[in-house]
Design a protein around this motif. Sequence first.
Motif, short mmCIF file in Angstrom:
data_model
loop_
_atom_site.label_atom_id
_atom_site.label_comp_id
_atom_site.label_asym_id
_atom_site.label_seq_id
_atom_site.Cartn_x
_atom_site.Cartn_y
_atom_site.Cartn_z
N ARG A 82 -34.36 -38.18 24.20
CA ARG A 82 -35.38 -37.80 23.23
C ARG A 82 -35.11 -38.31 21.83
NH1 ARG A 82 -34.93 -31.50 23.86
NH2 ARG A 82 -34.96 -32.24 25.95
N ILE A 176 -38.99 -33.77 28.77
CA ILE A 176 -39.41 -34.23 27.45
C ILE A 176 -40.88 -34.60 27.52
CG2 ILE A 176 -39.06 -35.96 25.65
CD1 ILE A 176 -36.21 -36.35 26.84
N ASP A 178 -43.98 -36.46 25.42
CA ASP A 178 -44.43 -37.28 24.31
C ASP A 178 -45.94 -37.32 24.33
OD1 ASP A 178 -41.99 -38.51 23.07
OD2 ASP A 178 -41.68 -39.15 25.13
#
Length: 185
Positions: A82, A176, A178
Motif C-alpha cells: 500500500r 487494500i 484503491d
Amino acid sequence: MSIRVPDTLTIENYQRYIISIRLCSDGFYFAGYIPSERESFFCQKIIPDQTKPYLKALKDCFLSYPFLTYTYGKVYIIQANRQYTLAPENIFLEEQGSTLMPFVFSSSEEKVFHFLQKDLDIEVVFAIHPEIYDFFTNELVKPRFIHSIAPVLSLCRKHNLSCFHKQLYVAMQNGIMDAICFDKG
C-alpha cells in the motif's frame, strides 16, 4: 513445493519470455509468457517457508528452482503493497522521491523508485526494501521495478476512454482498496 512451468519454458527459448515476479506479504507470484505463443502463459504462486525471514525464504526459492534466474527477455518485479503515491510527471524531480516517501509514509528506510506512467503523465512513486532490491539486481539481468497499481491505472484509463461518462473503478488486492476516478481518460 513443486512449481509447474509449461513445456515451452526450456533452456533453448527462455530468452523469449517476459516474466513478472509479484512480491506479496505471504510469498510471490511467478508468471511468464512468450508474446507470440498463446499456450506459453503460466502463473504460479510460490509460498516460501513462513518461519524464515522473507528475504531468506526468497533466496531459498531461487536456489531450489534454477529457472527463476534464467536470463529472460524482460523481467518485471512488481511490488504489491500500500505504500505508493502519485505525482504529476511535469513537476516531479527524481531526487524528490527520497523525501516524498517519508513525508507520505512513516517508513523511510526503503529504496525509493518512481515509474513514469506515460499514458497518464504521472509518476508512481513507491519503495522496496533495499536488501530485496539488491537480491533481484544481483540474481536477474536488468529487472524493472514497478508498483502493482501501475498496470491497473493503465487498464482503467483505457476502459474509460471508450465511455461517455465519468467512471469510478475500485481495485481490491490483499485487503487494500484503491479508488480510481477518470473522466474521458
